[in-house]
Structures are given as structure tokens and as C-alpha cells.
Design an enzyme around this catalytic site. Structure first.
Site, short mmCIF file in Angstrom:
data_model
loop_
_atom_site.label_atom_id
_atom_site.label_comp_id
_atom_site.label_asym_id
_atom_site.label_seq_id
_atom_site.Cartn_x
_atom_site.Cartn_y
_atom_site.Cartn_z
CB ALA A 213 -0.93 0.00 1.21
CG ASP A 214 3.37 2.33 3.33
OD1 ASP A 214 2.51 3.19 3.54
OD2 ASP A 214 3.81 1.58 4.22
CB ILE A 215 5.26 0.20 -2.75
CG1 ILE A 215 6.35 -0.18 -1.74
CG2 ILE A 215 5.85 0.23 -4.16
CD1 ILE A 215 6.80 -1.63 -1.84
N GLY B 134 3.27 5.76 -2.95
CA GLY B 134 4.48 6.51 -3.29
C GLY B 134 4.70 6.64 -4.78
#
Length: 388
Positions: A165-167, A170
Site C-alpha cells: 500500500a505504501d509503495i 508513493g
């Protein structure tokens, strides 16, 4: 010259998603000033001790940045931030929306300092909505978006092994910033970009969502095997495992020849992709590669043009023969040493990648303030006031 040379990014960031976006911008030549709390900085610095003074997460997402420590609750620090923002092209923030408003670093407040800014705001779930004030971390978002329920085997669910999810957030934030900079170059107008971890993850869940909508049910959990293609997954060998990816019937026939079982190709249970999926419990025991070493099996499958790969440990990745043959490794300084990292995956004939070091907490505070016109005496006074 790099494409973002001369672009100044100021980032009020922590954890992974926005730091990853700004790391990608730094790779393209942007000057990224990371604003951190004086009392410990970005909490991701301390997730683990795999890279000495900083965590593996921090080392990965903060290559080539400058660290400026500011206590944004202090009026004198706010003055510093305003002067810095006035020189910036991009300001990114992943404080909670409520915290950003309290500190006057939300988009409407920042735009009064510089109207043509590109401003990126990352939240957990977006606003408005019933989830707008909920805490959102990668595993929680994976769960809410359906990825955890989809991942695993049988009755056992699993979180994806990396911070997807973070990737996702980003990468999408970086792409939007690049588009906004292009828009500004054409129109002179800034832009406010709003993104949530949840919606970044749901975008990546599009295909499973469409599958479930079209079939009336989510795809079954099949571990490392594919829910709608077979044989597609890892199979044990004498010294490990080989991952097959047999996607059509000609590949299936060639696999049966390698296995010495041409009879399997015409077995009614296994003749088509859909029939192989339907009879997967009967199919897998027939595919016995335990007499093969993984190297010998891969060689035979390559010669037969059957897609396959070694099932490797991530610990072996720095020594992967393809990466070493292509010289994809680089060394980056840390505050207390150095690490070996992977080069960015995109090569360009127009610019080279030259990584900067991972910054120590507050390493560039004096340098940044000098650049904004602060005298050594004034910097000392700000430090005495704990504003920096």
C-alpha cells in the site's frame, strides 16, 4: 543534467509512502529537504537496526535527501518553514489532515505562502467519509482493500510480504507530482494533489474486484499458485523449488514432454487451462520433479520453452546472476557506514543515476538555514530555543 535538477521539494514526511515518493524524485535530480522532528525524527529511522544507525526502511526511502530538524509547534520554526516553502517548487505532507490544519501546513495555508506550489497531501483514507479520522498503516489498508483476504492458502490468510500500500501510494504520488510540474511549466499554475493509502491500494485491487464482480465470488486463495491458471506456482525439486508459469496448452504439452509423461497432455482432466484448474488437486501430484535438481530442471524447461523460475530467498538477491551481470548494485553512505543497494530499475540515455547518502538526523539544518539567509548567531539562538 537530470530532469529535476533545480527543483526543490520540501517534505513533511514520515514512515514509507511519501518518503518513497520523494526518494524517487531525488533519483531524478530533485533537491529534497526532509523536515523532521528534533526529538528523534522520522519514526521509520528506528523500525529496525538492519542498517546500523538507521532502519532498512529508512535507508531504502531516504537516499539522497537532506535532513532539516524543525519543531513545527514553535513559532520561530514556523518562520523558518515559511521562508523555506517560499523557495520551494513542491511541498509534500503525510501528516494527518487534522494535524496538518493545526500546524497550518495544509494546502490552503501553504498556498498563501507561495501560490504556484505543487502540493501533495497523503492521508490514510481520504476526506470526507466515515474513515477519514481512522489510523491507516500498510497492513490495515491491505486488509480493508481485500488484499489480505485474497492472499494466503485455503483457510489461512496472509499480509503481502512487502509494504504494497505504501509503495502503491508513493509511486502514484511521484507520478502525479511530475504531471503537476509539467502542468505548471505550461500554465504557471500550481496544483493540489490529494491521495489516500486506501485508494492507492484499491487501484491495485482493480482486477480482483472485476473478477469477483463478474463471477459472483472472490478468487480462491491458492498460496503461491495462480487462482485461474495451472500449473502455475512452485513445485519441489531435489534441492529447492522451481516456479512454473504454464499459461497455454502448447506450453503444457512441452512440459509433459520434459517430465516424460506425454500421456498427461491428453488426459481429459488436464487438456485445457480451465480443466487443469478444475482438477488442480489431481494435477499437482502428477507433476513430480523431486528427482531433478533445480538447475537441471530450469535448463530443461528453458530448452523446451516452458516458462519457469528458481524460487529464491530475498537474502540471495544481491548475488542474483542477472543483477550482477548487469551491474545493478551500488554503494550508498549511511550516517555510520555504507550499504549495498539496487540501482533504480529504469535506465536512461539522457541522464545517469548518482545516489546521494542517507542523511543523519538534522545533518543539513545549518546548511539549509544558511542558504535561507540565517546567520550563525541566529541559528544558535534557534537551537537554544529548541526550535530546530
Amino acid at each position: 543534467m537530470k530532469p529535476l535538477d533545480g527543483v526543490l521539494v520540501v517534505s513533511l514526511e514520515q514512515a514509507v509512502a511519501v518518503p518513497y515518493a520523494t526518494r524517487l524524485l531525488a533519483d531524478l535530480g530533485a533537491r529534497v529537504i526532509k523536515v523532521e522532528r528534533p526529538d528523534g525524527g522520522d519514526f521509520a529511522r528506528h523500525y529496525d537496526t538492519a542498517c546500523g544507525e538507521v532502519s532498512s526502511y529508512f535507508a531504502w526511502t531516504n537516499i539522497g535527501k537532506e535532513s532539516l530538524t524543525l519543531d513545527l509547534k514553535h513559532p520561530a520554526a514556523r518562520e523558518v518553514l515559511n521562508r523555506l516553502v517560499a523557495t520551494a517548487d513542491v511541498v509534500l505532507c503525510n501528516l494527518s489532515p487534522a494535524a496538518a490544519r493545526r500546524l497550518s501546513v495544509d494546502a490552503s495555508s501553504l498556498r498563501t505562502v507561495k501560490p504556484d506550489l505543487v502540493i501533495g497531501e497523503l492521508s490514510g483514507y481520504g476526506s470526507p467519509g466515515p474513515y477519514e479520522s481512522r489510523k491507516a498503516f500498510d497492513a490495515l489498508v491491505q486488509s480493508e482493500a481485500g488484499l489480505v483476504e485474497l492472499t494466503g492458502e485455503g483457510d489461512v490468510t496472509a499480509r503481502a510480504g512487502i509494504s504494497v500500500a505504501d509503495i502503491a501510494a508513493g509511486v502514484q504520488l511521484q507520478s502525479a507530482v511530475l504531471a503537476a510540474l509539467l502542468h505548471r511549466s505550461r500554465t504557471g499554475e500550481g496544483a493540489t494533489l490529494q491521495l489516500s493509502l486506501f485508494e492507492a491500494m484499491t487501484e491495485w485491487m482493480h482486477q480482483p474486484m472485476l473478477y469477483a464482480a463478474g463471477t459472483g465470488q472472490a478468487a480462491p486463495r491458492t498460496g503461491a499458485h495462480h487462482p485461474s491458471i495451472a500449473p502455475y506456482g512452485p513445485f519441489p525439486c531435489a534441492d529447492g523449488a522451481v516456479h512454473l508459469a504454464v499459461q497455454n496448452d502448447p506450453q503444457w504439452r512441452r512440459l509433459c514432454t520434459v517430465l516424460g509423461r506425454p500421456d498427461l497432455a491428453d488426459d481429459p482432466r488436464f487438456r485445457t487451462v480451465s480443466s487443469r484448474v478444475a482438477h488442480r488437486p489431481a494435477l499437482h501430484p502428477e507433476l513430480d520433479f523431486t528427482a531433478w535438481t533445480s538447475a537441471d530442471l530450469i535448463e530443461a524447461l528453458d530448452q523446451a520453452d516452458v516458462p519457469a523460475a528458481r524460487t529464491r530467498s530475498v537474502a540471495d538477491l544481491p548475488d542474483h546472476p542477472q543483477l550482477t551481470a548487469r551491474d545493478r548494485l551500488a554503494h550508498v553512505p549511511l550516517p555510520d557506514g555504507a550499504i549495498t543497494v539496487l540501482r533504480p530499475p529504469v535506465d536512461s540515455t539522457a541522464w545517469d543515476w548518482t545516489p546521494g547518502p542517507v542523511p543523519a538526523l538534522g545533518e543539513h539544518t545549518d546548511q539549509v538555514l544558511h542558504g535561507l539567509g540565517y546567520s550563525a548567531e541566529r541559528i544558535a539562538a534557534l537551537r537554544a530555543q529548541s526550535a530546530i
